[in-house]
Enzyme design. Structure first.
Site, mmCIF file in Angstrom:
data_model
loop_
_atom_site.group_PDB
_atom_site.id
_atom_site.type_symbol
_atom_site.label_atom_id
_atom_site.label_comp_id
_atom_site.label_asym_id
_atom_site.label_seq_id
_atom_site.Cartn_x
_atom_site.Cartn_y
_atom_site.Cartn_z
ATOM 1 N N GLU A 61 0.889 -1.160 0.000
ATOM 2 C CA GLU A 61 0.000 0.000 0.000
ATOM 3 C C GLU A 61 0.928 1.211 0.000
ATOM 4 O O GLU A 61 1.587 1.490 0.997
ATOM 5 C CB GLU A 61 -0.878 -0.024 1.261
ATOM 6 C CG GLU A 61 -1.772 1.194 1.393
ATOM 7 C CD GLU A 61 -2.416 1.268 2.782
ATOM 8 O OE1 GLU A 61 -2.801 0.237 3.350
ATOM 9 O OE2 GLU A 61 -2.500 2.402 3.301
ATOM 10 N N ARG A 69 1.049 10.235 0.459
ATOM 11 C CA ARG A 69 1.467 11.323 1.359
ATOM 12 C C ARG A 69 2.636 12.073 0.785
ATOM 13 O O ARG A 69 3.078 13.062 1.352
ATOM 14 C CB ARG A 69 1.928 10.755 2.706
ATOM 15 C CG ARG A 69 0.833 10.148 3.488
ATOM 16 C CD ARG A 69 1.371 9.483 4.737
ATOM 17 N NE ARG A 69 0.491 8.393 5.085
ATOM 18 C CZ ARG A 69 0.653 7.588 6.097
ATOM 19 N NH1 ARG A 69 1.694 7.741 6.899
ATOM 20 N NH2 ARG A 69 -0.198 6.624 6.329
ATOM 21 N N LYS A 80 -11.173 -1.117 6.793
ATOM 22 C CA LYS A 80 -9.945 -0.956 7.556
ATOM 23 C C LYS A 80 -10.360 -0.587 8.982
ATOM 24 O O LYS A 80 -11.389 0.085 9.176
ATOM 25 C CB LYS A 80 -9.122 0.156 6.901
ATOM 26 C CG LYS A 80 -7.854 0.559 7.626
ATOM 27 C CD LYS A 80 -7.044 1.511 6.749
ATOM 28 C CE LYS A 80 -6.033 2.295 7.556
ATOM 29 N NZ LYS A 80 -5.167 3.136 6.707
HETATM 30 C C1 3PG Z 1 0.033 4.511 8.565
HETATM 31 O O1 3PG Z 1 -0.903 5.270 8.493
HETATM 32 O O2 3PG Z 1 1.206 4.851 8.433
HETATM 33 C C2 3PG Z 1 -0.302 3.093 8.717
HETATM 34 O O3 3PG Z 1 -1.440 2.969 9.457
HETATM 35 C C3 3PG Z 1 0.792 2.268 9.304
HETATM 36 O O4 3PG Z 1 0.752 2.306 10.654
HETATM 37 P P1 3PG Z 1 1.994 1.706 11.437
HETATM 38 O O5 3PG Z 1 3.178 2.559 11.070
HETATM 39 O O6 3PG Z 1 1.628 1.826 12.893
HETATM 40 O O7 3PG Z 1 2.169 0.274 10.998
#
Ligand code: 3PG
Length: 212
Positions: free
Chosen positions: A41, A45, A129
């Site tokens: 994924e 960002r 999710k």
């Molecule tokens: C994020 O938004 O970066 C994801 O939810 C990943 O979360 P994590 O870094 O706690 O695995």
């Protein structure tokens, strides 16, 4: 269930990655494939996200690449045009969800409450999710809300790691878990794709151990 979501279920863990430079897309994809989690994924960002998705989808057709942190329908269009096969959001934006549903694009919006889960179900979704998972009560919260929503499966993300992922994966209402622990930004920045491959291999072994 949608075929892409079924594939995510088979893979079991979805690496959630932030790429600041599209040149990292190829070595990252190779590390994930070699490590046994042929999936990512790529979060919208950074400016490099779109190009990174394009590079991965064009060069690694067997890899299941999706877009995360998708906040607008315009980002949906850009992600899908680049080759994203699924869309993930931190929250449930009705415009984004409706847009994806109408176009037949698999979408897993972030939910944390029963009302948000029901809203997702009202769009015909059978996977949501659960975000941020650990902050919102983790697996015990999912088990509590899963009871009334018999047809719903969950993709917990946020605070999941190589230790607590076991308990999530063992519960049959978990489709897959999302997490960044095997693709941390410092490893990508350092170009340590060997370590990413090693952590990915460990994560893939956990899926096999728990789910067979
Ligand atoms: C994020 O938004 O970066 C994801 O939810 C990943 O979360 P994590 O870094 O706690 O695995």
């Amino acid at each position: 269930m949608n075929q892409i979501l079924e594939k995510l279920s088979e893979i079991g863990i979805v690496p959630v990655v932030v790429l600041n430079d599209a040149k990292d897309a190829k070595p990252l994809a190779e590390a994930l494939i070699k490590g046994g989690l042929p999936c990512a994924e790529v979060t919208f960002r950074t400016d490099a996200a779109e190009e990174s998705i394009r590079i991965i989808s064009e060069n690694y057709p067997d890899m299941l690449v999706g877009a995360g942190t998708v906040l607008t329908t315009e980002q949906v269009d850009r992600a899908v045009a680049a080759g994203a096969k699924f869309i993930v959001s931190p929250g449930l934006n009705p415009k984004v969800v409706e847009y994806c549903v109408n176009k037949g694009i698999p979408v897993t919006p972030g939910t944390a409450t029963p009302s948000e889960m029901e809203q997702a179900m009202s769009f015909g979704l059978d996977v949501v999710k659960f975000f941020p998972a650990e902050n919102n009560g983790g697996l015990s919260m999912i088990k509590a809300v899963a009871a009334p929503y018999v047809g719903l499966k969950f993709m917990p993300t946020g605070g999941i790691n190589a230790t607590n992922v076991r308990d999530y994966l063992a519960y049959d209402r978990i489709l897959c878990c999302g997490g960044s622990w095997m693709v941390k930004g410092d490893l990508i920045k350092a170009g340590d794709f060997a370590k990413i491959e090693e952590l990915t291999r460990e994560a893939a072994a956990i899926v096999k151990e728990i789910r067979g």
